[in-house]
Design an enzyme around this catalytic site. Structure first.
Site, short mmCIF file in Angstrom:
data_model
loop_
_atom_site.label_atom_id
_atom_site.label_comp_id
_atom_site.label_asym_id
_atom_site.label_seq_id
_atom_site.Cartn_x
_atom_site.Cartn_y
_atom_site.Cartn_z
N ASN A 9 0.85 -1.19 0.00
CA ASN A 9 0.00 0.00 0.00
C ASN A 9 0.89 1.25 0.00
OD1 ASN A 9 -1.86 2.00 0.43
ND2 ASN A 9 -2.48 1.32 2.47
N TRP A 10 0.98 1.85 -1.17
CA TRP A 10 1.82 3.06 -1.28
C TRP A 10 1.14 4.29 -0.71
CZ3 TRP A 10 4.24 2.79 -6.91
CH2 TRP A 10 5.32 1.89 -6.89
N HIS A 98 -9.83 1.25 4.79
CA HIS A 98 -8.60 1.53 5.53
C HIS A 98 -8.89 2.56 6.63
CE1 HIS A 98 -4.52 2.74 6.44
NE2 HIS A 98 -4.11 1.65 5.82
N GLU A 147 -5.77 -4.43 10.78
CA GLU A 147 -4.79 -3.38 11.00
C GLU A 147 -5.15 -2.58 12.26
OE1 GLU A 147 -2.75 -2.36 6.93
OE2 GLU A 147 -4.45 -1.06 7.27
N SER A 185 3.09 -1.41 10.48
CA SER A 185 4.53 -1.38 10.78
C SER A 185 5.23 -2.70 10.49
CB SER A 185 4.75 -0.94 12.23
OG SER A 185 4.28 0.38 12.42
N GLY A 206 3.00 -0.81 4.27
CA GLY A 206 2.90 0.59 3.85
C GLY A 206 4.29 1.18 3.70
P1 PGA Z 1 2.49 0.85 7.60
O1 PGA Z 1 1.03 0.92 6.95
O2 PGA Z 1 3.13 -0.43 7.14
O3 PGA Z 1 3.21 2.06 7.07
O4 PGA Z 1 2.31 0.89 9.08
C1 PGA Z 1 0.30 -0.24 6.75
C2 PGA Z 1 -1.04 0.08 6.14
O5 PGA Z 1 -1.62 1.12 6.48
O6 PGA Z 1 -1.53 -0.69 5.29
#
Ligand code: PGA
Length: 225
Positions: A9-10, A98, A147, A185, A206
């Site tokens: 997910n960019w 999201h 998430e 993360s 992300g």
């Molecule tokens: P992150 O985001 O890996 O930067 O914590 C993950 C996401 O929101 O899909």
């Protein structure tokens, strides 16, 4: 070996030149994405059509998804991208619900259910984000992305075992008919500890996906499981 889904997910990052450079770096790493990994790259809308062509030209084993979809069909909805438009680009997946969309754009359960319906109607597979184990899930969803809000963009990933327990709970709650991914993360250091767990079928990445080399490191560490 179970199939492992890696959702990239960019978010609202990268212009055309940066996305092209990322793909070129992935290509020049010569890393071959192994058979049990499915990589779903979800860039901003502006990059989808161009990346589709480049991925085909480079023969990379990456499929494309969108980060969002309109809750409406085609029509007078200024600014919206309909599910039919995404399908027409050859996309397979779309992220829906999201926590950043819920927080910054006030997306609620009914709106998200409408988005899921639009996606399913054209044959797109929704990757539906839940923030807690009891977050409502619209009918027809087969891929859940767990998430926890405190883990997103904070560098404080959830404990893998507790994420696995949530995965188990969600599968039981939805009669076992879903795959469950973890996001928040995820890095090259911790990705294997999530992917090897029984009730998790992959991860979403992300921040750590924005750098092509870090992304390749992540894939290598998952492939070794
Ligand atoms: P992150 O985001 O890996 O930067 O914590 C993950 C996401 O929101 O899909």
């Amino acid at each position: 070996m179970k199939k492992t889904l890696i959702v990239v997910n960019w978010k609202s990052n990268k212009i055309v030149s940066e996305a092209t450079q990322w793909l070129n770096e992935v290509e020049s790493s010569k890393y071959q994405i192994v058979g049990h990994l499915e990589v779903v790259l979800c860039p901003p809308f502006t990059l989808l059509a161009g990346l589709k062509l480049k991925i085909e030209n480079l023969k990379l084993k990456i499929v494309l998804g969108a980060q969002d979809v309109s809750p409406f069909p085609d029509g007078a909805y200024t600014g919206e991208i309909s599910a039919r438009m995404l399908k027409d680009l050859g996309l397979e997946y779309v992220i829906i619900g999201h926590s950043e969309r819920r927080k910054y754009f006030q997306e609620d359960d009914q709106l998200l259910a409408n988005k899921v319906k639009e996606a399913l109607d054209v044959g797109l597979t929704p990757i539906f984000c839940v923030q807690e184990k009891m977050t409502p899930v619209p009918e027809g969803v087969k891929i859940i992305l767990y998430e926890p809000v405190g883990a997103i963009e904070t560098g404080q990933a959830d404990n893998p075992e507790s994420a696995d327990l949530v995965g188990k709970f969600i599968k039981q709650r939805l009669d076992g008919e879903v795959v469950v991914l973890y996001g928040g993360s995820v890095t090259s250091e911790n990705v294997a500890s999530f992917c090897r767990l029984e009730n998790l079928d992959g991860v979403a990445i992300g921040g750590a996906s924005l750098d092509a080399n870090k992304f390749i490191e992540i894939l290598k560490n998952v492939a070794q499981i």
